[in-house]
Design a protein around this motif. Structure first.
Motif, short mmCIF file in Angstrom:
data_model
loop_
_atom_site.label_atom_id
_atom_site.label_comp_id
_atom_site.label_asym_id
_atom_site.label_seq_id
_atom_site.Cartn_x
_atom_site.Cartn_y
_atom_site.Cartn_z
N GLY A 168 -13.20 -18.11 2.24
CA GLY A 168 -14.36 -17.36 1.75
C GLY A 168 -14.72 -17.78 0.35
O GLY A 168 -14.22 -18.77 -0.18
N ASN A 169 -15.61 -17.04 -0.25
CA ASN A 169 -16.03 -17.38 -1.62
C ASN A 169 -16.01 -16.15 -2.53
O ASN A 169 -16.67 -16.13 -3.55
N ARG A 207 2.77 -3.93 3.82
CA ARG A 207 1.76 -4.12 2.76
C ARG A 207 1.83 -5.54 2.19
O ARG A 207 0.79 -6.15 1.89
N SER A 208 3.02 -6.05 2.04
CA SER A 208 3.18 -7.42 1.54
C SER A 208 2.56 -8.42 2.51
O SER A 208 1.91 -9.39 2.09
N LEU A 209 2.73 -8.18 3.81
CA LEU A 209 2.14 -9.06 4.83
C LEU A 209 0.61 -8.95 4.82
O LEU A 209 -0.10 -9.96 4.95
N ILE A 210 0.10 -7.73 4.67
CA ILE A 210 -1.35 -7.53 4.58
C ILE A 210 -1.91 -8.30 3.38
O ILE A 210 -2.96 -8.95 3.46
N ASN A 211 -1.19 -8.25 2.27
CA ASN A 211 -1.62 -8.95 1.06
C ASN A 211 -1.72 -10.46 1.32
O ASN A 211 -2.70 -11.11 0.94
N LEU A 212 -0.71 -11.02 1.98
CA LEU A 212 -0.74 -12.45 2.31
C LEU A 212 -1.91 -12.78 3.23
O LEU A 212 -2.57 -13.81 3.07
N TYR A 213 -2.16 -11.90 4.18
CA TYR A 213 -3.28 -12.12 5.12
C TYR A 213 -4.61 -12.09 4.38
O TYR A 213 -5.52 -12.87 4.68
N MET A 214 -4.74 -11.19 3.40
CA MET A 214 -5.96 -11.14 2.60
C MET A 214 -6.17 -12.46 1.85
O MET A 214 -7.28 -12.99 1.78
N LEU A 215 -5.09 -12.99 1.29
CA LEU A 215 -5.19 -14.26 0.56
C LEU A 215 -5.53 -15.40 1.51
O LEU A 215 -6.33 -16.29 1.17
N LYS A 216 -4.95 -15.38 2.70
CA LYS A 216 -5.26 -16.42 3.68
C LYS A 216 -6.75 -16.40 4.03
O LYS A 216 -7.41 -17.44 4.09
#
Length: 456
Positions: A283-284, A269-278
């Protein structure tokens, strides 16, 4: 007996930790500097130089890779490079030959195909290349045969069984894992009747399985499977996630992601969170300042050292500059002209498209140079031929040379060339990227924007 056992174990350790040797032939790059890179992490794509050398007068270069497990390395110049996998004690003879001494694409780091000479059939590269050629052929047959849904399901099942059988007969754990995720990256992406659901795929490839940070086959599937994860959430959860980002609440972010059936362990989940931020960086849908603050938080407070490092690397690549923010001219050590828009041209001297656009830029400068300030920021590197020297000499406006690893490129997210930025007369970023002097697919150029900016 104890001495013999100790000696045996000593030799086993030595064999496990053997270096690999890379000997390459690059006749087009004599006396040029070659590098061996390793990717620091798969999210930021940051590369670390492991070793460097100079191609000799015969076109030969040589590297020794560090001891350790199978690793993907990139080899070549800043402009042209290719990748291979090094395993313990491997000897790799490579041909590094490009169709042109200049890159035909627009990227700073253009990937080329390396040719292996006398590659051992037991080597990981041999196995992977052989599998890729085979699966491409099999999938082409599936595509062109236009079989019915039932027959297609039967053939796909047979393909999977064949791959599973090959994996069971191989002694390499790395190759077994590669085959598993190769199925995920190819066959599981097909749209067919009876295809597994997302939850079934999650159970097969992520549930209670260790995260393989350094395995490209795993990370590629991770990025595909969790692509645009925010859009996979329930609407209420997505809204709550935005609020949790704004509040810089890591615990709440994790709790929201955990509601998704494919979210897995705390580490995943922590990795998914980082990927979302990346992904939000490009994006906007999340303010840049919020993304930057959350990456900083992750770099300091994540319970996982690898995630702290990833967040830090992403932060280095992310300027946090939004459209409308003041442009950081200080990073270029330049003071812009008062009350003039600024057109910033990012230029790579060896790039064919960059050279081709100089003529259009000169015409644009001739028409608007008195009303718009032009700046060319270029990669400082040796000029290898007369075309490169002539093109750079034709730029008569302000030129600023920066090394390829200067923070400016990553801070402005510039990785392809040519690239343009437009700053308004008040010094605020107006367009990134801006239109070029040559027409795009919609026949638009920057000229109309200039005309609108400077008209009374």
């Amino acid at each position: 007996m104890k001495s013999i056992l100790t000696l045996t174990l000593f030799f086993v350790v030595l064999s496990i930790q053997a270096q690999s040797t890379v000997i390459g032939f690059a006749p087009q790059f004599k006396q040029q500097r070659f590098y061996l890179w390793k990717e620091t992490d798969f999210l930021s794509k940051k590369k670390t130089v492991i070793s460097e050398t100079v191609v000799d007068d015969r076109g030969i270069f040589r590297f020794e890779t560090p001891k350790g497990p199978i690793v993907k390395y990139t080899v070549g110049t800043e402009d042209l490079n290719g990748y291979f996998f090094a395993e313990n004690g491997g000897v790799y003879r490579l041909e590094f030959i490009t169709a042109s001494a200049q890159s035909q694409s627009y990227s700073l780091q253009e990937e080329i195909e390396l040719t292996f000479l006398d590659l051992d059939s037991n080597d990981i590269n041999f196995k992977m290349l052989g599998f890729e050629a085979w699966i491409d052929d099999e999938l082409s047959k599936l595509h062109f045969e236009r079989t019915g849904e039932g027959e297609m399901l039967r053939q796909i099942t047979l393909l999977k069984l064949t791959i599973m059988k090959d994996a069971s007969l191989d002694t390499s754990i790395y190759f077994k894992e590669y085959l598993k995720y190769a199925v995920a990256n190819t066959i599981e992406n097909l749209n067919y009747m009876g295809a597994p659901s997302d939850f079934e795929l999650f159970n097969s490839y992520f549930f209670q399985r260790p995260i393989q940070y350094d395995a490209p086959h795993y990370t590629q599937y991770f990025e595909n499977f969790y692509d645009q994860f925010i859009s996979q959430m329930e609407v209420n959860d997505a809204s709550a996630m935005f609020r949790a980002y704004a509040a810089l609440n890591l615990y709440e972010q994790d709790s929201i992601i955990a509601r998704h059936p494919c979210s897995g362990s705390t580490e995943l989940r922590s990795l998914i969170n980082l990927y979302m931020l990346k992904q939000a960086m490009n994006g906007n849908f999340i303010p840049k300042s919020v993304i930057k603050a959350n990456l900083k938080l992750q770099s300091e407070a994540s319970p996982y050292p690898q995630h702290r490092a990833m967040a830090s690397n992403l932060l280095q690549k992310f300027s946090g500059i939004e459209i409308g923010d003041a442009f950081p001219f200080e990073s270029l050590k330049h003071t812009p002209s008062a009350n003039k828009p600024v057109y910033i041209h990012a230029y790579l001297p060896s790039n064919t498209r960059c050279i081709q656009e100089i003529g259009a830029l000169r015409k644009l400068f001739g028409a608007y140079g008195s009303k718009v300030e032009f700046i060319t920021v270029y990669v400082d590197k040796p000029l290898t031929n007369e075309a490169e020297k002539k093109a750079l000499s034709q730029i008569s406006w302000k030129k600023i040379a920066l090394l390829a690893d200067d923070p400016f490129w990553s801070s402005m997210a510039i990785s392809t060339f040519p690239y343009y930025l437009l700053v308004d007369h008040e010094g605020n970023l107006l367009n990134a990227p801006a239109l070029s002097p040559t027409p795009n697919g919609k026949y638009e150029t920057i000229e109309k924007t200039f005309f609108d900016l400077i008209k009374p």
